[in-house]
Design a protein around this motif. Structure first.
Motif, short mmCIF file in Angstrom:
data_model
loop_
_atom_site.label_atom_id
_atom_site.label_comp_id
_atom_site.label_asym_id
_atom_site.label_seq_id
_atom_site.Cartn_x
_atom_site.Cartn_y
_atom_site.Cartn_z
N GLN A 1 36.55 49.91 24.66
CA GLN A 1 37.66 50.74 25.16
C GLN A 1 37.53 51.22 26.57
O GLN A 1 38.34 51.12 27.50
CB GLN A 1 37.72 51.98 24.20
CG GLN A 1 38.58 51.85 23.08
CD GLN A 1 38.72 52.91 22.00
OE1 GLN A 1 37.94 53.72 21.98
NE2 GLN A 1 39.28 52.63 20.88
N ASP A 2 36.30 51.75 26.84
CA ASP A 2 36.03 52.19 28.19
C ASP A 2 36.28 51.04 29.27
O ASP A 2 36.76 51.39 30.38
CB ASP A 2 34.45 52.68 28.22
CG ASP A 2 34.00 53.37 29.45
OD1 ASP A 2 34.87 54.31 29.90
OD2 ASP A 2 33.24 52.93 30.26
N MET A 3 35.75 49.86 28.90
CA MET A 3 35.79 48.62 29.92
C MET A 3 37.55 48.66 29.90
O MET A 3 37.68 48.20 31.18
CB MET A 3 35.02 47.61 29.15
CG MET A 3 33.79 47.65 29.39
SD MET A 3 32.81 46.24 28.51
CE MET A 3 32.81 45.21 29.77
N TYR A 4 38.07 48.65 29.19
CA TYR A 4 39.53 48.74 29.34
C TYR A 4 40.21 49.44 30.10
O TYR A 4 41.27 49.51 31.04
CB TYR A 4 40.44 48.43 27.98
CG TYR A 4 40.37 47.05 27.32
CD1 TYR A 4 41.08 46.06 27.88
CD2 TYR A 4 39.60 46.91 26.12
CE1 TYR A 4 41.16 44.84 27.18
CE2 TYR A 4 39.74 45.49 25.47
CZ TYR A 4 40.47 44.63 26.16
OH TYR A 4 40.49 43.29 25.39
N GLU A 5 39.74 50.74 29.69
CA GLU A 5 40.11 51.87 30.59
C GLU A 5 39.95 51.92 32.22
O GLU A 5 40.72 52.18 32.97
CB GLU A 5 39.46 53.21 30.13
CG GLU A 5 40.43 53.78 28.88
CD GLU A 5 39.69 54.87 28.07
OE1 GLU A 5 38.75 55.46 28.53
OE2 GLU A 5 39.99 54.99 27.09
N LYS B 1 32.55 36.10 32.03
CA LYS B 1 31.07 35.73 31.76
C LYS B 1 30.08 37.13 32.22
O LYS B 1 29.65 37.73 31.62
CB LYS B 1 30.37 34.51 32.38
CG LYS B 1 30.23 33.37 31.48
CD LYS B 1 29.57 32.19 32.32
CE LYS B 1 29.52 31.06 31.47
NZ LYS B 1 28.81 30.04 32.21
N LEU B 2 30.64 37.38 33.43
CA LEU B 2 29.88 38.76 34.08
C LEU B 2 30.34 39.97 33.32
O LEU B 2 29.50 40.60 32.80
CB LEU B 2 30.47 39.13 35.37
CG LEU B 2 30.30 38.05 36.56
CD1 LEU B 2 30.88 38.03 37.72
CD2 LEU B 2 28.60 37.98 36.77
N ARG B 3 31.38 40.20 32.77
CA ARG B 3 31.81 41.21 31.89
C ARG B 3 31.07 41.12 30.58
O ARG B 3 30.71 42.09 30.11
CB ARG B 3 33.24 41.16 31.70
CG ARG B 3 34.23 41.51 32.77
CD ARG B 3 34.08 42.89 33.19
NE ARG B 3 34.98 43.11 34.69
CZ ARG B 3 34.21 43.23 35.79
NH1 ARG B 3 32.88 43.01 35.89
NH2 ARG B 3 34.76 43.28 36.86
N PHE B 4 31.01 40.21 29.90
CA PHE B 4 30.02 39.94 28.82
C PHE B 4 28.71 40.40 28.95
O PHE B 4 28.27 41.25 27.99
CB PHE B 4 30.27 38.52 28.39
CG PHE B 4 29.73 38.56 26.69
CD1 PHE B 4 29.94 39.44 25.92
CD2 PHE B 4 29.05 37.23 26.34
CE1 PHE B 4 29.22 39.29 24.55
CE2 PHE B 4 28.35 37.03 25.14
CZ PHE B 4 28.67 38.09 24.22
N GLU B 5 28.32 40.03 29.90
CA GLU B 5 26.74 40.24 30.41
C GLU B 5 26.74 41.78 30.55
O GLU B 5 25.79 42.42 29.98
CB GLU B 5 26.12 39.72 31.51
CG GLU B 5 26.00 38.39 31.35
CD GLU B 5 25.15 37.95 30.10
OE1 GLU B 5 23.96 38.53 30.14
OE2 GLU B 5 25.32 36.97 29.34
N GLU B 6 27.58 42.36 31.16
CA GLU B 6 27.75 43.80 31.65
C GLU B 6 27.70 44.56 29.99
O GLU B 6 26.99 45.48 29.93
CB GLU B 6 29.03 44.14 32.30
CG GLU B 6 28.95 45.49 32.98
CD GLU B 6 30.18 45.40 33.85
OE1 GLU B 6 30.43 44.46 34.78
OE2 GLU B 6 30.76 46.45 33.68
#
Ligand code: SF4
Lengths: 339, 279
Positions: free
Chosen positions: B251-255, B268-273
C-alpha cells in the motif's frame, strides 16, 4: 460423514514392523518387550514398508510406527558438505536409526525419507565392526545421531549408552551425539567420556514454538546441557540451523543471554553457527509434504544444488551471532558453516 | 470423496441403501453408484485380481481421487480357522507373486487385524493354507491399482469372514446377512476415517482467493515476466504463511507512486526494493 471423534489416532508405536531375519535378535526382543500390546507385523525387508509410494509425513507423524530391521550395505558414510566437521579430518556418520519422534518443520529427514515412521537397525554390532575396521586405518570423528535424535529414543533402544561403552574402548574414536532432547535421566546417570561429545541444538523459544514441534523448551535443553557439563561431559552447543523469523535479532539475542545465564561458556567444547540450508531435492519433497509451513516456503537462494537464505541475510544472521559469541568464548571455539 | 470397491453386488447393497446411492447410467462397463452430496462413489468390481485392477484403475483414472479421498475395499473372505468375524487388513500378500502391501494403520478401531492373502483361485480349504489367516481374490489388485492414485494412508481393506475354505457354499443370502451384521461398525469406521483424512488434507493451505487477486494485480503493475511472476507468487505465499504484514508495504508503495511501474526494468527494481523492506 462428519462425526470426527477426538483421539482417533492409534497410539505411538501401536504397530511394530519387524524384519523376519531380526525377529529373534536380542535387541529386537528387548525393544519389543517395551511394547507388549503393539501389533507385530512381520516383514521381509524394511523398505517394503518404509519406501511405499505416496506416504504422508504429516499424517504418519500423528501415529508413528516402529520398524525393526538389519542395516545392510554401507554402514559408514562420509560427512555431507552441508555438515560441520569441526576441524576433524576423518569425518563420518552412521545411521543406526532413521527418523525422529520430534517433528521439526524444517527437518531434512522429511525431504530425505519417504516415510515418517521410525526405523531402528538392531544389528549395531555390524556397525561397530565397520567402525573398528576403519579405526585400524585412521582415527575417526563419527556422528551417531544425524538421521535421528538418539537421546530422544534412548528409553526405548538404549543406543546412546551402547555407543558410549563402545567409544570408551576405542581411544582414537570421537563420537558426537546430537540432540534437541532434554533427557534428564540419561544426564543423571551419564559416565563422562572425553571421546563422547553431546551436541545440543539450540534455538530461540519463538523458533521452538513455531517450528520444532514436541521438542523440549530452550530452558529444558539448557538445564540438561548444564547438568551434563557439571557431570564432566564434553558439551557442544549448536546454533545451527539458525532459522529466520521476523525480529530474529531480538530472539537470538534473548536466546544467547539465556544460554550465558545457564551455561558456563568457558567450559563448553565449542559451538557451531550456521543458517538453515538444505539440498534442493529435499526441499522440493518437503514443500510437497508441508504446503503450509512458512519455514520451508521461504524464498531461498539456490547454489550448487543447495538452498539457503539470501547471501545478505545469511551473512547478517551468522555474523550477528558469531560476534555475540566472540564476546563470550574464544574465536577458535566457534565453527561457522560456510557455503 | 470415499471410493468403495466391492467384488459383488450383494456386498454393495448396504452402502447403496445407507447412502442412497444412485446408479451411474452412463457407466456401461461396470456397475457404478454414487451420491455426490454424501461424497460416496461405489463400484462393483467383479471377482478376481484382473477384474479388480481393471475396474479400480478405470474408476480412478476417470475421477482422479484427491489427497483427502479414501479408497475402501470391503467384502467377504475365507479364514483358515474361523467362519465369522470382521478384520482390518494390516498386510496383504499377493499369492501369485509374493509381493506384500501394507496399508497404514493410523486410526483406532474395534476390529481384529489380520494378514490377507489374495489368490487367483478360491481357496478350498484343502490346498496349502495361505501365509496369512485371511484369503480373498481382489485386495492385492485393488491395492496395486489404487496405489497409483492413493497413498497407503488413504486405503482401507475390511474383510468379513464367510467361510473357511468352501466359498462355493456361500450363498448370496449369507453374504447379505454378514454385510448387514457388520454394517454399523463398517459405516462408522468409514465415516470417521473419511472425516479425518479430509480434515488432514484441508489443513493444506491453498492460496486464498484474495491473495491470488493481489498477486495478479502486483504482477501486472510490476510488468512481470513468467519467471518473475513465479517469484512474486512464491514470495507472497511465504509472507502470508509467515504472517508478515506485506500488504501495508505494498500500500505504501502505491501511495508513494512507486507502483504501478512503467516497464519491466522498473518492475524488477521495485520488487527488489519490496524484498529489502521486508527482510
Ligand atoms: S530433532 Fe533433529 S532429527 Fe528430530 S525432527 Fe528435529 S531436526 Fe529432525
Amino acid at each position: 460423514m462428519k462425526n470426527l471423534k477426538k483421539d482417533c489416532f492409534n497410539p505411538f508405536f501401536s504397530h511394530i514392523y519387524v524384519e523376519k531375519s531380526v525377529r529373534n535378535h536380542a535387541r529386537a526382543q528387548k525393544i519389543l518387550a517395551e511394547f507388549p500390546s503393539a501389533e507385530i507385523i512381520e516383514i521381509s525387508y524394511y523398505k517394503d514398508v518404509f519406501c511405499r509410494s505416496r506416504q504422508s509425513h504429516p499424517i504418519q507423524h500423528r501415529t508413528q510406527k516402529l520398524i525393526l530391521a538389519a542395516r545392510q550395505g554401507t554402514l559408514l558414510y562420509e560427512g555431507a558438505p552441508v555438515c560441520q566437521s569441526f576441524g576433524n579430518q576423518y569425518f563420518y556418520y552412521v545411521s543406526c536409526a532413521m527418523n525422529c519422534i520430534f517433528d521439526c518443520e524444517y527437518c531434512y529427514l522429511k525431504g530425505m525419507y519417504p516415510s515418517a515412521n521410525i526405523v531402528v537397525f538392531v544389528n549395531l554390532e555390524d556397525i561397530f565392526a565397520a567402525v573398528e575396521q576403519m579405526l585400524e586405518k585412521h582415527p575417526l570423528y563419527l556422528c551417531v545421531s544425524y538421521d535421528t535424535d538418539l537421546l530422544a529414543l534412548e528409553h526405548i533402544i538404549g543406543y546412546a549408552q551402547e555407543w558410549c561403552l563402545f567409544a570408551a574402548r576405542h581411544e582414537n574414536l570421537k563420537i558426537e551425539i546430537r540432540t534437541k532432547c532434554a533427557n534428564r535421566s540419561f544426564a543423571r546417570s551419564v559416565v563422562p567420556l572425553p571421546g563422547v561429545i553431546y551436541a545440543f541444538t539450540l534455538s530461540p523459544q519463538a523458533v521452538i514454538e513455531a517450528f520444532e514441534h514436541h521438542t523440549p523448551s530452550l530452558t529444558e535443553r539448557l538445564s540438561c546441557a548444564g547438568e551434563m557439563m557439571r557431570a564432566g561431559c564434553p558439551v557442544r552447543l549448536c546454533f545451527d540451523p539458525m532459522v529466520y523469523v521476523p525480529d530474529w535479532k531480538q530472539h537470538y539475542e534473548a536466546m544467547l543471554a539465556q544460554v550465558c545465564r545457564m551455561i558456563d561458556m568457558e567450559r563448553i567444547v565449542d559451538v557451531s553457527v550456521g543458517t538453515f540450508r538444505i539440498s534442493q531435492d529435499y526441499l522440493k519433497n518437503m514443500r510437497r509434504q508441508e504446503p503450509d509451513s512458512a519455514v520451508i516456503w521461504f524464498p531461498f537462494q539456490r547454489k550448487d544444488g543447495y538452498c539457503h537464505y539470501p547471501n545478505d541475510l545469511m551473512e547478517q544472521m551468522e555474523c550477528f551471532l558469531t560476534e555475540q559469541l566472540e564476546e563470550k568464548i574464544s574465536r577458535e571455539k566457534i565453527f561457522r558453516w560456510r557455503m | 470423496m470415499v471410493y468403495i470397491f466391492t467384488a459383488l453386488y450383494c456386498e454393495a447393497q448396504i452402502f447403496i441403501r445407507q447412502f442412497k446411492l444412485v446408479k451411474n447410467q452412463e457407466n456401461t462397463w461396470l456397475q457404478e453408484f454414487y451420491n455426490e452430496s454424501a461424497e460416496i462413489r461405489l463400484a462393483v468390481i467383479g471377482v478376481g485380481e484382473i477384474a479388480a485392477a481393471a475396474a479400480v484403475g478405470s474408476i480412478c483414472a476417470l475421477y482422479r481421487p484427491a489427497p483427502g479421498d479414501l479408497l475402501v475395499n470391503v467384502g467377504i473372505c475365507a479364514h483358515t480357522a474361523k467362519n465369522d468375524g470382521i478384520f482390518l487388513c494390516s498386510k496383504i500378500i499377493e499369492n501369485a507373486t509374493g509381493k506384500t502391501f501394507y496399508p497404514d494403520m493410523l486410526y483406532r478401531h474395534n476390529f481384529c487385524e489380520g494378514t490377507l492373502v489374495t489368490g487367483m483361485l478360491p481357496w478350498n480349504g484343502e490346498n496349502a493354507a495361505p501365509a496369512g489367516n485371511l484369503y480373498d481374490m481382489e485386495a492385492a489388485a485393488v491395492y496395486q491399482a489404487g496405489s497409483r492414485f492413493f497413498g497407503p494412508h488413504q486405503m482401507i481393506f475390511l474383510k468379513i469372514v464367510s467361510d473357511h475354505g468352501a466359498v462355493g457354499e456361500v450363498s448370496r443370502e449369507r453374504v447379505l446377512h454378514l454385510m448387514e451384521k457388520y454394517q454399523d461398525c463398517v459405516l462408522d469406521y468409514i465415516g470417521q476415517t473419511a472425516a479425518i483424512t479430509q480434515t488432514g488434507s484441508c489443513r493444506r493451505n491453498s492460496p486464498h482467493q484474495e491473495e491470488e487477486r493481489l498477486v495478479e494485480t502486483i504482477c501486472a503493475d510490476l510488468h512481470c515476466s513468467k519467471a518473475m511472476r513465479d517469484s512474486v507468487r512464491h514470495m507472497i505465499r511465504y509472507l502470508t504463511l509467515a504472517k508478515i504484514d506485506y500488504v501495508s508495504v505494498i500500500q505504501d508503495m502505491y501511495e508513494k507512486k512507486l507502483l504501478p511501474c512503467k516497464d519491466k526494468r522498473e518492475g524488477k527494481l521495485r520488487f527488489e526494493e519490496f524484498k529489502e523492506r521486508l527482510f
